[in-house]
Design an enzyme around this catalytic site. Structure first.
Site, short mmCIF file in Angstrom:
data_model
loop_
_atom_site.label_atom_id
_atom_site.label_comp_id
_atom_site.label_asym_id
_atom_site.label_seq_id
_atom_site.Cartn_x
_atom_site.Cartn_y
_atom_site.Cartn_z
N ARG A 51 0.82 -1.20 -0.01
CA ARG A 51 0.01 0.10 -0.02
C ARG A 51 0.85 1.21 0.10
NH1 ARG A 51 -3.05 -3.68 1.51
NH2 ARG A 51 -1.02 -4.30 2.67
N THR A 52 1.95 1.22 0.85
CA THR A 52 2.54 2.55 1.04
C THR A 52 3.28 2.98 -0.37
OG1 THR A 52 2.80 2.09 3.40
CG2 THR A 52 3.99 4.00 2.47
N LYS A 80 25.92 -3.36 -1.91
CA LYS A 80 27.24 -3.42 -2.08
C LYS A 80 27.93 -2.49 -0.84
CE LYS A 80 26.57 -2.81 -7.02
NZ LYS A 80 26.54 -2.04 -8.17
N ARG A 101 11.44 4.17 2.89
CA ARG A 101 10.99 3.21 3.91
C ARG A 101 12.27 2.46 4.33
NH1 ARG A 101 6.05 -0.92 4.46
NH2 ARG A 101 5.28 1.09 4.99
N HIS A 129 5.54 6.27 11.19
CA HIS A 129 5.00 6.03 9.92
C HIS A 129 4.00 7.08 9.45
CE1 HIS A 129 3.67 4.17 6.11
NE2 HIS A 129 3.43 3.06 6.63
C1 NCD Z 1 2.21 -1.06 8.22
C2 NCD Z 1 3.65 -0.74 8.12
O1 NCD Z 1 4.48 -1.12 7.24
O2 NCD Z 1 4.04 -0.14 9.23
N1 NCD Z 1 1.50 -1.16 6.93
C3 NCD Z 1 1.46 0.06 6.09
O3 NCD Z 1 2.25 0.73 5.61
N2 NCD Z 1 0.05 0.18 5.71
C4 NCD Z 1 1.60 -1.98 9.00
C5 NCD Z 1 2.25 -3.52 9.13
O4 NCD Z 1 3.17 -3.50 8.29
O5 NCD Z 1 1.78 -4.08 9.68
#
Ligand code: NCD
Length: 310
Positions: A51-52, A80, A101, A129
């Site tokens: 999703r993100t 590397k 991320r 997040h």
């Molecule tokens: C979450 C995350 O990555 O922290 N997911 C997300 O970004 N929608 C929650 C999870 O991974 O459980």
């Protein structure tokens, strides 16, 4: 240069602007279809995501911009041994804005120190997040109409769940909010959040084990996945993974207007029978993620260029 590393990097009035812009995008998506024409978003994902990453990409494409990046550390020069500082110095000349991320807490912050383009934290380890939090806030605003005077239950992995840490930080800024923290002892909220956020702001809260006993008082139930990838050993994960399973029987105990949210992905902490309950809003929540990221990209690019781009 303006970066978003934590959700409270935005002031309350900037957050209002972000959420209002998101709602205007929902109403008039066409108005924004060229807002980021010729702009590039880099997505540097050193950790898995559906999703993100895809909602960031969809957001930039909806704004008429384009996207470049990688979706795993294995396909980047991290394997590397390149440092994130060097990577971002280079990416700064390839893109106009960047979402990162990373499994290490603080990595997006380090990147921001070496970047000449806006950095958005798309999740750093078990820490923060912020764009999930903006998504959660847009969902709450849209469906509840307010942030004040809500009793919010967080259930599951409160230790490693970065979405929980960020949302607690953001909701703590509103009057009359109460938290019910539902977890097994091993997955309780980290003490730094309890001390520096919840207690520091005098927010009423309780830590409990039972979901059944606490669900009747909640206005929002924020379910979370037990974060397998952050456990040190598999045995602990297996022992704790099914501590909570939200099903129709438990939903019968809840208020008629309680919202069930979940950042997703779900494993089995919400039974699929709950999906048809009108109070289950987690798929709607995921949809809101695109709009709020569109708004955030626009606001950050506008600020970095010192002019309005929309
Ligand atoms: C979450 C995350 O990555 O922290 N997911 C997300 O970004 N929608 C929650 C999870 O991974 O459980």
């Amino acid at each position: 240069m303006r970066h978003v590393i934590s959700p409270t990097d935005l002031t309350l009035s900037e957050l209002d602007e972000l959420l209002n812009l998101s709602e205007d995008i929902i109403k008039n998506p066409k108005k924004y279809s060229e807002a980021c024409h010729r702009k590039k978003l880099a997505t540097l994902f050193y950790e898995p995501s559906t999703r993100t990453r895809l909602s960031f990409e969809s957001a930039m494409l909806n704004l008429g911009g384009s996207v470049l990046g990688f979706s795993s550390a294995d396909s980047s020069s991290a394997v590397k041994g390149e440092s994130i500082a060097d990577t971002i110095r280079v990416i700064s000349s390839y893109a106009d804005i960047c979402a990162i991320r990373h499994p290490k807490e603080g990595a997006p912050y380090v990147a921001s120190q070496h970047s000449s383009i806006p950095i958005i934290n798309a999740g750093d380890g078990g820490h923060n997040h912020p764009t999930q939090t903006f998504t959660d806030l847009l969902t709450i605003k849209n469906l509840k109409g307010r942030f004040e005077n809500l009793t919010v239950g967080f259930c599951g992995d409160l230790k490693f769940g970065r979405t929980v840490h960020s949302l607690i930080g953001a909701l703590s800024r509103y009057a009359g909010v109460k938290f019910v923290l539902i977890s097994p002892d091993e997955l309780k909220i980290p003490s730094y959040i309890k001390e520096e956020v919840i207690k520091a702001r005098n927010i009423p809260y309780k830590e409990v084990r039972s979901l059944e006993e606490s669900i009747p008082e909640l206005d929002i139930l924020y379910m979370t996945r037990v974060q397998r990838e952050r456990f040190f050993n598999e045995e602990d994960y297996i022992r704790l993974k099914d501590t909570y399973i939200l099903n129709s029987k438990k939903m019968d105990l809840a208020k008629e207007d309680m919202l069930v949210l979940h950042p997703l992905p779900r494993v089995n902490e919400i039974s699929v029978e709950v999906d048809n309950d009108p109070r289950a809003k987690y798929f709607k929540q995921a949809e809101f993620g695109v709009y709020v990221r569109m708004a955030l990209i626009m606001l950050l690019l506008r600020e970095s260029e010192g002019r309005s781009i929309c």
